[in-house]
Structure formats: C-alpha cells, structure tokens
Design a protein around this motif. Structure first.
Motif, short mmCIF file in Angstrom:
data_model
loop_
_atom_site.label_atom_id
_atom_site.label_comp_id
_atom_site.label_asym_id
_atom_site.label_seq_id
_atom_site.Cartn_x
_atom_site.Cartn_y
_atom_site.Cartn_z
N LYS A 137 -29.91 -1.50 -1.84
CA LYS A 137 -31.04 -0.80 -2.44
C LYS A 137 -31.18 0.58 -1.81
O LYS A 137 -30.62 0.86 -0.75
CB LYS A 137 -32.35 -1.59 -2.22
CG LYS A 137 -32.28 -3.05 -2.68
CD LYS A 137 -33.58 -3.77 -2.40
CE LYS A 137 -33.46 -5.25 -2.70
NZ LYS A 137 -32.57 -5.95 -1.76
N LYS B 190 -33.33 -10.00 -8.76
CA LYS B 190 -34.56 -9.34 -8.31
C LYS B 190 -35.53 -10.39 -7.79
O LYS B 190 -35.50 -11.56 -8.19
CB LYS B 190 -35.19 -8.57 -9.47
CG LYS B 190 -34.30 -7.45 -10.01
CD LYS B 190 -35.01 -6.68 -11.11
CE LYS B 190 -34.14 -5.56 -11.65
NZ LYS B 190 -33.81 -4.56 -10.62
N LYS C 56 -27.30 -8.57 -9.94
CA LYS C 56 -28.26 -7.95 -9.03
C LYS C 56 -29.60 -8.67 -9.17
O LYS C 56 -30.50 -8.20 -9.89
CB LYS C 56 -28.41 -6.46 -9.32
CG LYS C 56 -27.12 -5.67 -9.14
CD LYS C 56 -27.33 -4.20 -9.29
CE LYS C 56 -26.03 -3.44 -9.16
NZ LYS C 56 -25.35 -3.66 -7.88
N THR D 230 -34.30 3.64 -1.18
CA THR D 230 -35.71 4.02 -1.31
C THR D 230 -35.83 5.36 -2.02
O THR D 230 -34.85 6.04 -2.30
CB THR D 230 -36.36 4.10 0.08
OG1 THR D 230 -35.72 5.14 0.83
CG2 THR D 230 -36.20 2.79 0.83
#
Length: 841
Positions: free
Chosen positions: A386, A593, A591, A388
C-alpha cells in the motif's frame, strides 16, 4: 544493391533477404494458435497480424518466432543460425520492405530513414555461458544466466555523417565498429584530409545502448570453479528489460571486441594515434598503439561479448508472447493465465480441506513441522503493498525467522523457498558482509566511472532472500538490513553517489540457539543472539525443537529412509510444485481489502495481545508493538489470498492472531522440570529426624515421596514416580527470594572476617519461616512438599543456571548411622553465595 566503393554484391545474403521476405508474407498459422482474430478461413498470415501489434505498441521491432522459420524452410534457418552476423542487416532490410509493403504510412509518417529491427526468440537450443566459445562467433544462439549489473542507458552512434573541415565535403553512413570511427580520408580528390572531421549529429543515426553483466547460474557452475560472467549489449527497444537479479534468456550473437581495460596499467594508458605526413619521418613509419612498453611482450588482447536482439525472462514459458514486457522502473506486468490454468486453480480451491493439503505440499521432503510450512506458504503469498497519500510505502512482504536445534531441516525450508520462487537469493550469514547484502559502489574498468552493483537484497527485489546462519552474522552487518526489512529500501551515499534503491523482498532467516540447544525455560531473547530491533521486524518467529519421542522419531526415520530409497516415488503430495507455483502466482494477483467486521476483530486481537504482554509474569519473546499489528494485517491478507477471497473476513483475522500468538509463546514452557535435581537431592526418602532448629526441613518422619504423598500416607513403591515440575512464575519467585536473602547476608557480614555465605539449611529455614509468617500453607504435607521443591530449585540454580555458587562443601564424612541421608546432610551443611556476575532483574 551495389556496395559502396565497388564492393561486390553478397549474393547469398540477397538470397536470404528475399527468402525471408517471402516467409514474412506467406507464413500462416491456425486461428486457434494466434491471439489475433484472423480471416474467415482457418488460417491467417501470422506476421501481417504482428504488424498491427507493432503499430499498437508504437514499436519498431518485429518479433519472429524461430520455430516458424524452421517450419518454413530448413535451408533458410540453417543459414540464419550459422551466419547471423553476416545476414543481420539484410534481414532488417527485409523487415523494412515488409512493413513498407503492408503499412507504408507507418514509417513514412514518422521518419523515412527509420529502421525496423528484428528480434528472434524461441531458439530450440539453449546454451550455457561456458559453452560460448570462438566457434559460436557470428551464429544465432540463445544463452541463459542471471543479470548481476546493469549500466545506464546511453546513446550509441551507429552510422555517422561527417563533414570535412578542409573542403566542406560530407561523408554519410560511416559505420561505427565498436568505437568512434571517422572516415579514413576525404572523398574529394583534391583534399587529403585524414583527421579533421566534424560529426553532423542531426544527420547521424543513434540508438539506445545498455551494457548488462550476465553471470551463470549456481546450478551450471562445475565443482571447484568460479562463476563466469559475460557482457551483453542491449540496443533499441530491449534496453531496461533486464534487471539485476533476473534469470533471463538472451538471444543474439557472440562477437569479439578489443579488451581496452587489459591494455591499461596504473599511470600508463594505451592510446592509438595517427601522425600526419608532415610529422612523420621516413624511418619512423606509423607508430600505431603507444604506451605498451610496460605491458611486456603481450600483444593487443580481445574478449568475447554478446549482442542481444531479444530478452526473455527465464521463468516464463518458452515461446510465449513477451512483446509487452514492462521496462525497469515500471510496475510489474500482471501474469496472464489460460482458461485451463484458471479452471485447475479453482479445482484446487474446491478440494476438501484444501488449505491443509496446500500446506502439506510445501517442502514434501520434510516430515511434519506444519506450523513452519504454513508460515512459508503465507510468506510466499505475502500481503498487499500500500501507499499513503504522502507517498510512504507500507510493507506487504512477510518476514519469517526459524530458530531451532541442529538437524531440524531449517536449511531445507530455505532451499525449498529459494527454488520455488523465480527471484530468490540464498546466502549464509557468516560469509555475508553488509555490502554483499545491500549494494556496493564499484568502478567501471572501461570508463572509470562509479556504478552500483546489486547485493543480495537488491537481487531479490520482488522475491525472497533466504539467509541461513542468521545469528552468525556480525552486528555491523545485521544493522545493514534494518532499513531493508521495514522500509524496504537501501540508501547509499558513497563515492559521490546518493541513491535510494528498492529492496521489496521477504526475508526468510534461520538461526541456531546460543547454547546449541533451545532452552524452553528461557524466553527467546535469551536463546538467540539477535537484537530486539531485528526480532521485532519479523512477522513470525517459529522455534523448532528436537525432542526425543519414540513415535515421532520412528515416523521421521521411516520417511527419510523411504526418500533415500525411492526418491520422488516416496513423496505423494496432493499438489505438485508446478501447481503450487501457478496457485501462488494467481493468488498474488488478488488484492483483498479489509472489511468492517475484520477491522473490528483486528483491533480487538491487537489489544488482547498487548494486554497479554503487559500482564505480570508474562514471558513473550519481544514487546508487542504496532509492528505486530501490521503483521496481523499482512497475515490476514495472505490468508485471504490463500482462500482466493477479495475481502478479508473475521475468520482470516482469527487465524492470523492464532499464528502470531502461538509462534513464540507456545514454545516458552510454563513449567520447569526439576526431576534431575530432585534425584540428586533426595537419593533416599527415609530421613531420620534431626534438630529442628538447625534443619527445619527435616521434621521429617513425614518426608514426601516421589509421588507427592508422605510415607505415612501411601506406599511410594506401589505407585509410579511423578515428575517434579514448578511453574516458571513460582521458580522466579523462589529464586528472587533466595538471591535477595543471600545478598542481604553478604551486606551484613562484608566487614567481618570469614566467608560471606549462608548455610543451605539456614537459607531454607529462613524461607520456611517467611512462608509460615504469611500463613501460605494449612497442612504440614504442603509445607514439606514446598521444602522439597526449594531444595531442588537450589540445586538447579547451582548446576544449571550458575546463579548460586558453593563456597564450602561442609563436612565430607557422613555421621554414623546416617548412610541413607548422607548426601542430603552434606548439602544442607554447605555454604552458598550468589554468583557475583548475576544481575537480579
């Protein structure tokens, strides 16, 4: 095609050009074999469809499957294979003519002089680097190896246009021969200029150029030999397709170039200079290469190099479409799967108890150790990377550390993990330096410029780095991987180079306990010589203990003997290695979540871990920090990938929490076995009564037997002997009390003459009186059992821990009539003190 200056025409090369053009125009394939939809008939022209793909990619390279050439004409493929360097410009010209016939605007709209490059792939014979000799010069070959170093991309002058500075004449298309080559003499008959030239850059032809250092793989190195390297030249659109650490297949030809670095010696550089006629005397002639006096009798030396026309990753299937390979610096392209492969993956997912069967298929040659296999499987899958809003990368790779006794198959897990992943590096801690792990700055021999050479962590980027003997590494080398394990970058500031390099790798480390064997009575930090800063960066730390067990030992021995006897036939995993590789590759494309429920469960799991860490008397391997929360998230995502789910569910979080809570805490035994010290202290349970003032533990016609009852209450000989164990918290409490009492006694008598110790009988008497004052025990049997435990703990602290030392053994001869209790009597009379090096926590 008349040659320049009356050079005769190469008839065979023209024949090859025309036949190759016919091949491009007429070769057809079945519609099912092509990804591009064809005509209504069952066949389509392969390379006309390839032109559309070229235009969509805005490419100038025509990719040709060499197996198609072999099917079309055997004579043509033999000519290209044997004399590729000779025919290459003619084959390029055939490709350009083919493009001009079918897509004339594709070249004319951009640049009329633009070349069309050719790239062959799927050569039937794949050669090793050691097989490339002078016999292969000029032939079309494929060679495999590992890329260890890449240079920056530079412009290369292919054909230069020069202007004479004396008469102003222009000479076009001067071919460069591995160096900057000027015209020999001006074409103007009245001008004799030989060395005054100006390069017309706008009219010259340049191409992207990159040099790659390739090294043979470890499996190809003969015994006792060092790995060999070869320089590979990449041009045009294939630059930046090979990265350091990639196992690749280069297709091209071997050439011979002058070895400039061999001519140079410190302080003396070899150079070639041509003198004009006015400076040349009649006796001197052309001086040629100068600066060779210090080289002795050696002549000009040459070396082999490889000019590639296509780059193909070795882990991909042979012959597949690799024209859309992403270049270095771009995101990795998502692997493509056929419908058959996806169906097979879904069938694997639908198997009953598929997760456990998948775990059992990991490292099938190793018997048992399901928890470690589960950790290796989750590490191969990893979490989701990930980023930011501020551009900070959050690690998705899972780091695993295996601590265990010798001969517990730790290295086998590392070898298996390094073989199942395409980008994997295996190294040993003792022979690894900080520069070898991260990166080093070296000087290019030809240019003298500094460049970065990749270390193990860079070579394993987007892969796995397996480090064996992790505890044997020097401390200064361990510090080098701190940044790589958390931030997944390597920062270098050396020799004027400031760079931050990617090291997005999972680390699988194996370490041995400090004492040779893992002591379950101590936490992990006392068993492994690793600092807390590194331990906290591992998501999972598993301990493998070699404990004798008849049934387990029988199964392990039977498994090993069967593997040695039948080899592969002895192994029957549910899924093969190829199936696991496809399953992992497909699962990594997902991916998952975090859902709302999973987020709440994650918070609760982290809080419970923190509370268990803060509880008094808890013995965790290291403090539970936010890193363990991130480890929970990564493990939950990896478990969701195993189940091919697009969302992390609470069940996945619960399983991740169990993995973290059991990886270390389950190993730390809550009980300490005192059976050996019980035997040493109580050789004979029939003790006589003594003076209660001096021997308070001997009230003792009621001495407890081995099964925990007194002699009056039961017959010890009729019941099996029960092992004496105490909890770790109780052991620590008694140890602390005894040490503090001995330290107080030392302080009180340090100014007096004599030994600053205390008799064991007096020490036990003090402890019993302290317990009586607190009214801990209601019965005499409980008190006597506690006295027996204290004696065994004292013996344990002397023999095993080294916390207490014996200053005086007391009287050596036993008293008459007390032969049965002689050993215990002497022990009660010995003088004890605290080891000066012991620090009370």
């Amino acid at each position: 095609m008349d040659g320049f200056g009356g050079v005769p025409v190469d008839q065979k090369a023209q024949w090859a050009e025309n036949l190759f053009l016919e091949f491009l125009n007429t070769f057809t394939v079945d519609m099912g074999a092509s990804a591009v939809s064809g005509e209504a008939s069952g066949r389509q022209k392969m390379y006309e469809a390839e032109l559309e793909s070229m235009k969509n990619r805005e490419s100038t390279t025509l990719y040709v499957d060499f197996s198609h050439v072999m099917q079309f004409d055997d004579t043509l493929q033999q000519a290209i294979s044997d004399e590729y360097l000779r025919f290459e410009p003619y084959l390029k010209n055939a490709c350009k003519r083919f493009v001009m016939q079918h897509r004339p605007t594709y070249i004319a709209d951009d640049d009329p002089n633009k070349d069309v490059n050719i790239a062959f792939y799927n050569i039937p014979t794949l050669r090793r680097l050691r097989d490339l000799t002078t016999a292969e010069i000029g032939k079309l070959v494929s060679v495999s190896g590992v890329v260890t170093r890449t240079s920056e991309v530079r412009p290369e002058l292919l054909q230069g246009t020069f202007k004479c500075l004396d008469c102003g004449g222009v000479i076009k298309n001067v071919e460069q021969q591995f160096k900057y080559t000027q015209p020999i003499i001006c074409v103007n008959a009245t001008c004799s200029n030989r060395d005054r030239w100006a390069l017309l850059r706008q009219e010259s032809k340049f191409a992207d150029w990159q040099r790659v250092r390739m090294q043979e793989t470890s499996k190809e190195i003969p015994a006792g030999s060092l790995p060999r390297s070869l320089d590979v030249i990449l041009r045009h659109e294939i630059v930046e397709q090979a990265r350091a650490g990639d196992k690749v297949i280069f297709t091209g030809t071997v050439v011979v170039i002058p070895d400039i670095s061999a001519l140079s010696s410190p302080g003396d550089r070899a150079e070639s200079r041509r003198e004009g006629p006015q400076n040349r005397s009649a006796s001197s002639g052309y001086e040629g290469v100068r600066g060779l006096k210090s080289l002795g009798v050696r002549d000009l030396s040459y070396r082999l190099a490889f000019i590639a026309n296509s780059v193909q990753l070795h882990d991909k299937k042979r012959g597949i479409d690799f024209r859309g390979v992403k270049k270095d610096g771009e995101e990795d392209d998502t692997p493509h799967f056929t419908m058959e492969e996806i169906d097979e993956i879904q069938r694997m997912r639908g198997t009953m108890d598929f997760f456990n069967k998948l775990v059992e298929s990991i490292a099938p040659t190793v018997f048992g150790h399901q928890e470690v296999k589960r950790a290796v499987l989750l590490m191969l899958l990893g979490g989701v990377h990930k980023q930011t809003h501020e551009g900070i990368n959050l690690r998705g790779d899972i780091n695993v550390c295996i601590v265990g006794d010798p001969s517990c198959a730790k290295s086998q897990f590392l070898k298996y993990a390094s073989s199942i992943v395409s980008r994997a590096v295996y190294t040993s801690g003792k022979s690894t330096s900080a520069a070898g792990l991260t990166a080093t700055v070296v000087k290019e021999p030809e240019t003298g410029e500094f460049c970065i050479e990749a270390g193990a962590l860079m070579l394993a980027d987007n892969g796995i780095c397996c480090i064996d003997e992790f505890d044997k590494m020097d401390v200064k080398d361990q510090v080098a991987i701190h940044e790589a394990m958390e931030q997944q970058t390597i920062s270098i500031t050396k020799a004027g180079i400031q760079a931050t390099l990617n090291a997005r790798t999972s680390i699988l480390a194996a370490a041995n306990p400090t004492g040779g064997r893992y002591d379950k009575s101590k936490p992990l930090k006392y068993n492994v010589a690793l600092p807390p800063a590194i331990l906290s960066r591992f998501d999972l730390v598993y301990v493998m203990i070699d404990e004798p067990d008849d049934q387990t030992d029988h199964h392990i021995a039977d498994h090993i003997v069967r593997v040695h006897q039948k080899h592969e036939e002895a192994l029957s995993p549910t899924f093969t290695t190829a199936q696991i590789q496809r399953y992992i590759a497909y699962a990594k494309t997902l991916k998952p979540k975090l859902g709302t429920e999973a987020r709440k469960v994650l918070v609760d799991a982290y809080v419970s871990l923190r509370q268990g860490d803060a509880a008094p008397g808890s013995r965790v391997a290291y403090r539970i920090t936010v890193r363990q929360l991130e480890a929970l998230i990564r493990l939950s995502e990896a478990i969701a990938r195993v189940h091919l789910d697009s969302e992390v569910r609470p069940a996945h979080v619960h399983m991740a929490g169990r993995l973290i809570s059991t990886s270390i805490i389950s190993v730390d035994s809550n009980e300490i076995d005192l059976a050996d010290f019980e035997d040493a202290e109580n050789n004979n349970n029939d003790r006589g009564t003594g003076d209660n003032e001096n021997q308070p533990a001997e009230a003792e016609g009621h001495q407890p037997t081995g099964n925990g009852t007194t002699a009056a209450e039961g017959k010890a000989g009729d019941q099996p002997k029960k092992k004496m164990t105490v909890t770790y918290e109780h052991f620590q409490k008694v140890t602390r009390a005894l040490v503090m009492r001995l330290r107080q006694h030392e302080e009180s008598v340090k100014d007096e003459a004599g030994l600053a110790g205390l008799k064991q009988a007096d020490l036990i008497k003090w402890y019993v009186e302290d317990l009586n004052s607190q009214q801990v025990f209601d019965t005499m049997s409980g008190l006597l059992e506690e006295v027996k435990i204290v004696r065994s703990i004292i013996q344990h602290l002397i023999d095993r821990e080294g916390v207490l030392v014996v200053l005086d053994d007391g009287p050596q001869a036993p008293a008459p009539g007390t032969e049965g209790s002689a050993q215990s009597t002497r022990n009660d009379q010995r003088v004890l003190a605290v080891n000066p090096n012991y620090v009370l926590e």
